[in-house]
Every structure is written in C-alpha cells, then in structure tokens.
Design an enzyme around this catalytic site. Structure first.
Site, short mmCIF file in Angstrom:
data_model
loop_
_atom_site.label_atom_id
_atom_site.label_comp_id
_atom_site.label_asym_id
_atom_site.label_seq_id
_atom_site.Cartn_x
_atom_site.Cartn_y
_atom_site.Cartn_z
N ALA A 59 48.53 -17.57 34.14
CA ALA A 59 48.65 -16.45 33.20
C ALA A 59 47.33 -15.71 33.00
O ALA A 59 47.32 -14.50 32.75
CB ALA A 59 49.18 -16.95 31.86
N VAL A 84 53.62 -20.09 29.12
CA VAL A 84 52.62 -21.04 28.66
C VAL A 84 53.30 -21.92 27.61
O VAL A 84 53.77 -21.40 26.59
CB VAL A 84 51.39 -20.33 28.07
N HIS A 91 43.56 -25.54 25.21
CA HIS A 91 43.69 -24.66 26.38
C HIS A 91 44.86 -23.68 26.19
O HIS A 91 44.78 -22.53 26.60
CB HIS A 91 43.88 -25.49 27.65
N ASN A 115 54.74 -6.83 28.64
CA ASN A 115 54.21 -8.19 28.59
C ASN A 115 55.34 -9.19 28.42
O ASN A 115 55.92 -9.31 27.35
CB ASN A 115 53.19 -8.34 27.45
N ARG A 129 64.46 -18.23 26.43
CA ARG A 129 63.84 -16.91 26.49
C ARG A 129 63.85 -16.32 27.90
O ARG A 129 63.97 -15.12 28.08
CB ARG A 129 62.41 -16.98 25.95
#
Length: 182
Positions: A59, A84, A91, A115, A129
């Site tokens: 990413a 992510v 991180h 995005n 999602r």
C-alpha cells in the site's frame, strides 16, 4: 457494523469522450485484491471508460506508482486498491496514514484518484468491503475517480481567449534579425 447502514451513492455517470483509468493495486491479500479489482473494472466499464492494471508490492507504493504514472503517462484517472489489516504492531498505523496522505496530496495536485485502500481490523471486515456483491469498495473507488474526471472536465473547459496571446508580426521588436519588419 457499516453493512447495516444505508449509504447515499451518487448516480452513475458516463464519460463524454475516451477516458483511460489506471488501477494500481497492492495485492498483499490476493483474494481481497481480486474482488476489489473486479468491482473497479465493472464500474469503469459501466461508465464507458477503459482501464489498465498494475501491481505494486504494498500500500505504501501505491501513491508513488500513481505519481509516476501521472507524470509519465496519459491516464485521466487512477484507482488505488489494497488492504491493510490491523496486526500486532504500529506498522498498521504507518501504512494506513502514509498511503492515505500520499493519495490525498496527489489529489490536491489535480490528479483524479479514487482511494480504495481498505483499512480494517480483521479479515471478515475486509471480505465484506471488497466483495462486489456486498460493499464493493473497489467499485466505489472507481466511481469516485470518474466523478472527479467529470468535475475536472466541467471546470477545466476552455474559457475562450484567456491568458497571454501571441504578439502580432507588426508589433515584434525592431532589430531582431529573425523578425520581419512591417
């Protein structure tokens, strides 16, 4: 959970002239990425636009690839895709914040970007999602990019005789050997 809420979705538009979209994906979670790519491609095609696809390692590399393509290619819009999932270290925060910040800065410079980098707590959230038949965040990111293209074309249309105009031959400076004199 967000899946139980009603969300407003803008009406799908269409492009008025050929439009090329670059999908930039970080396929760290391949199955999630594949669902998001499917949703993005379907939305782009429904608008009447075309697309290319590139993959980057993660990413954090997505904004860099978009910036490079924005400088060196002729794409009208960009779709950033990735996922992510929170882990045990900080991180996660770095990757989420910096990839989002990079994409936002590119958008503020005038690139039309949707995005679609998911930032989630767990895999089930990511799966819901990413799924084109559920929340379809890949399709939503593509739609966002194309809506921005439509706005840029609306506001970026020629305004007529604005700005500097070439100097007529008779008004050029005398004494320049390359300039004909009247």
């Amino acid at each position: 959970m967000a899946a139980n809420e009603q969300h407003y979705v803008m009406e799908r538009g269409q492009v008025d002239r050929p439009t090329k979209v670059l999908i930039v994906v970080a396929p760290y979670y391949r199955d999630i990425a594949d669902d998001m790519i499917a949703g993005a491609k379907a939305e782009i095609e429904a608008w009447g636009a075309t697309h290319d696809l590139i993959e980057v390692p993660g990413a954090l590399e997505v904004p860099t690839a978009i910036a490079m393509a924005g400088r060196m290619s002729n794409y009208d819009a960009f779709v950033a895709l990735g996922c992510v999932i929170r882990g045990e270290t900080t991180h996660y925060d770095t990757v989420c914040n910096d990839s989002s910040r990079g994409i936002t800065l590119l958008g503020l410079q005038g690139l039309c970007i949707g995005n679609g980098i998911l930032t989630v707590e767990n895999r089930p959230q990511a799966e819901a999602r990413a799924n084109p038949k559920d929340q379809n965040k890949g399709g939503g990111a593509a739609a966002a990019a194309l809506h921005l293209v439509a706005l840029s074309r609306k506001w970026g249309a020629s305004k007529g005789n604005v700005g500097f105009k070439p100097v007529a031959e008779e008004y050029k400076l005398a004494g320049d050997p390359d300039t004909p004199t009247a």
